[in-house]
Design a protein around this motif. Structure first.
Motif, mmCIF file in Angstrom:
data_model
loop_
_atom_site.group_PDB
_atom_site.id
_atom_site.type_symbol
_atom_site.label_atom_id
_atom_site.label_comp_id
_atom_site.label_asym_id
_atom_site.label_seq_id
_atom_site.Cartn_x
_atom_site.Cartn_y
_atom_site.Cartn_z
ATOM 1 N N LEU A 4 0.822 -1.199 0.000
ATOM 2 C CA LEU A 4 0.000 0.000 0.000
ATOM 3 C C LEU A 4 0.863 1.259 0.000
ATOM 4 N N VAL A 5 2.098 1.120 0.504
ATOM 5 C CA VAL A 5 2.990 2.277 0.554
ATOM 6 C C VAL A 5 3.256 2.837 -0.841
ATOM 7 N N LEU A 6 3.177 1.996 -1.861
ATOM 8 C CA LEU A 6 3.433 2.451 -3.224
ATOM 9 C C LEU A 6 2.324 3.354 -3.751
ATOM 10 N N LEU A 7 1.140 3.269 -3.133
ATOM 11 C CA LEU A 7 0.029 4.121 -3.552
ATOM 12 C C LEU A 7 0.162 5.551 -3.030
ATOM 13 N N ILE A 8 0.927 5.733 -1.976
ATOM 14 C CA ILE A 8 0.978 7.037 -1.307
ATOM 15 C C ILE A 8 1.501 8.138 -2.234
ATOM 16 N N PRO A 9 2.678 7.983 -2.864
ATOM 17 C CA PRO A 9 3.138 9.059 -3.749
ATOM 18 C C PRO A 9 2.223 9.273 -4.948
ATOM 19 N N VAL A 10 1.591 8.208 -5.425
ATOM 20 C CA VAL A 10 0.659 8.347 -6.557
ATOM 21 C C VAL A 10 -0.543 9.193 -6.143
ATOM 22 N N LEU A 11 -1.075 8.940 -4.947
ATOM 23 C CA LEU A 11 -2.217 9.716 -4.462
ATOM 24 C C LEU A 11 -1.833 11.176 -4.231
ATOM 25 N N PHE A 12 -0.653 11.405 -3.655
ATOM 26 C CA PHE A 12 -0.194 12.783 -3.475
ATOM 27 C C PHE A 12 -0.077 13.498 -4.822
ATOM 28 N N SER A 13 0.374 12.781 -5.834
ATOM 29 C CA SER A 13 0.525 13.369 -7.162
ATOM 30 C C SER A 13 -0.827 13.680 -7.795
ATOM 31 N N HIS A 15 -3.449 14.332 -6.172
ATOM 32 C CA HIS A 15 -3.913 15.493 -5.409
ATOM 33 C C HIS A 15 -3.454 16.785 -6.073
ATOM 34 N N GLN A 16 -2.197 16.830 -6.468
ATOM 35 C CA GLN A 16 -1.661 18.033 -7.107
ATOM 36 C C GLN A 16 -2.256 18.266 -8.500
ATOM 37 N N ILE A 17 -2.516 17.190 -9.222
ATOM 38 C CA ILE A 17 -3.154 17.315 -10.531
ATOM 39 C C ILE A 17 -4.555 17.891 -10.375
ATOM 40 N N LEU A 234 5.281 14.845 -12.259
ATOM 41 C CA LEU A 234 5.838 15.201 -13.562
ATOM 42 C C LEU A 234 5.217 14.338 -14.659
ATOM 43 N N LEU A 235 5.127 13.037 -14.408
ATOM 44 C CA LEU A 235 4.567 12.114 -15.400
ATOM 45 C C LEU A 235 3.076 12.356 -15.608
ATOM 46 N N LEU A 236 2.335 12.525 -14.516
ATOM 47 C CA LEU A 236 0.896 12.717 -14.616
ATOM 48 C C LEU A 236 0.545 14.057 -15.265
ATOM 49 N N SER A 237 1.323 15.086 -14.941
ATOM 50 C CA SER A 237 1.050 16.389 -15.559
ATOM 51 C C SER A 237 1.343 16.356 -17.050
ATOM 52 N N ALA A 238 2.316 15.536 -17.467
ATOM 53 C CA ALA A 238 2.603 15.378 -18.893
ATOM 54 C C ALA A 238 1.432 14.707 -19.613
ATOM 55 N N ILE A 239 0.709 13.849 -18.877
ATOM 56 C CA ILE A 239 -0.427 13.139 -19.464
ATOM 57 C C ILE A 239 -1.693 13.985 -19.441
ATOM 58 N N PHE A 240 -1.992 14.584 -18.269
ATOM 59 C CA PHE A 240 -3.276 15.249 -18.087
ATOM 60 C C PHE A 240 -3.222 16.771 -18.217
#
Length: 267
Positions: A4-13, A15-17, A234-240
């Motif tokens: 579940l720890v791997l989901l944490i940075p994805v969720l934070f990201s 959030h920023q998107i 960075l990756l998500l902002s490049a996509i969305f």
């Protein structure tokens, strides 16, 4: 390891998107209020197991105001000015400020801290002028997010020494921050804040997961993984968010330098 720890940075990201998307449709103050309200609701069940010690309430209230009120105001305004993919690595400087504050309270200056500082400083310089011109105020807000988040962490540490009740501590911080935000938002238009609502829910779940996994996973594992969120942003902002975000060799290199500094510290 609890994956579940791997989901944490994805969720934070995410959030920023969501914050960046929300800034295109609503006022930032309105968005901050809606996101805080959403985050508070998630932690309401924690009132079933409160800690009413005076020092605990004081330390965790200060921690909450610094992180969820002051730092969130800085961060959301930074995102609205310079974008998510530049604000994220600047906010990650909290690791640098935490180490710096540690020196002032008696911890030692190590070679690891020096290398981290040099890498993060170089990263900030590159991010500050990603296209040859700077939004100095936006960059400053991003860095202040890191500073206030680091200050908050020390009050959390003091509060945990009194009693370990992280879920109630988070609720206390969100609830108090929502109350403080209410006078600023009471006359604001709260329509078109759906993305901020999603941001509040997402970051609330991220904080909840962080405390859940810390029960079984060492901090030395959780923190480096959590601190990788600028890369996901960075990756998500490049996509969305391709339009309106800045993607240059300078900005990407700056992000990688800041992340490199963080991982040198935790190595």
């Amino acid at each position: 390891m609890n994956y579940l720890v791997l989901l944490i940075p994805v969720l934070f990201s995410f959030h920023q998107i969501f914050v960046r998307l929300g800034s295109r449709e609503a006022e930032t103050i309105s968005g901050i209020y809606v996101s805080l309200l959403a985050s508070t609701i998630i932690f309401i069940p924690s009132v079933a197991n409160p800690t009413l010690d005076g020092m605990f309430l004081l330390y965790m209230s200060l921690a909450g105001v610094l992180h969820f009120f002051v730092a969130r105001i800085c961060f959301y305004h930074a995102i609205s000015r310079i974008g998510a993919n530049l604000s994220a690595p600047l906010s990650a400087t909290r690791v640098f400020f935490a180490a710096l504050l540690g020196i002032f309270v008696g911890e030692y200056l190590t070679l690891r801290v020096v290398v981290m500082s040099l890498l993060i400083f170089a990263g900030i310089v590159l991010i500050s002028r990603p296209k040859g011109k700077a939004d100095a105020f936006g960059v400053t807000l991003g860095i202040l997010t890191g500073l206030f988040s680091a200050l908050s962490s020390y009050f959390v540490k003091f509060g945990n020494a009194v009693d370990y009740n992280p879920l109630f501590a988070i609720f206390l911080g969100f609830a108090l921050s929502t109350i403080l935000m209410t006078p600023l938002a009471v006359r604001k238009d709260l329509s078109h804040t759906k993305f901020y609502l999603a941001a509040g829910v997402t970051v609330g779940i991220a904080h909840l997961l962080r405390y859940v996994v810390l029960k079984d996973v060492p901090v030395t594992v959780v923190e480096p993984i959590t601190s990788s969120y600028p890369l996901f942003t960075l990756l998500l902002s490049a996509i969305f968010l391709r339009e309106g975000e800045i993607f240059t060799l300078r900005s990407i290199t700056g992000t990688l330098l800041i992340l490199g500094g963080i991982y040198v510290y935790y190595a």
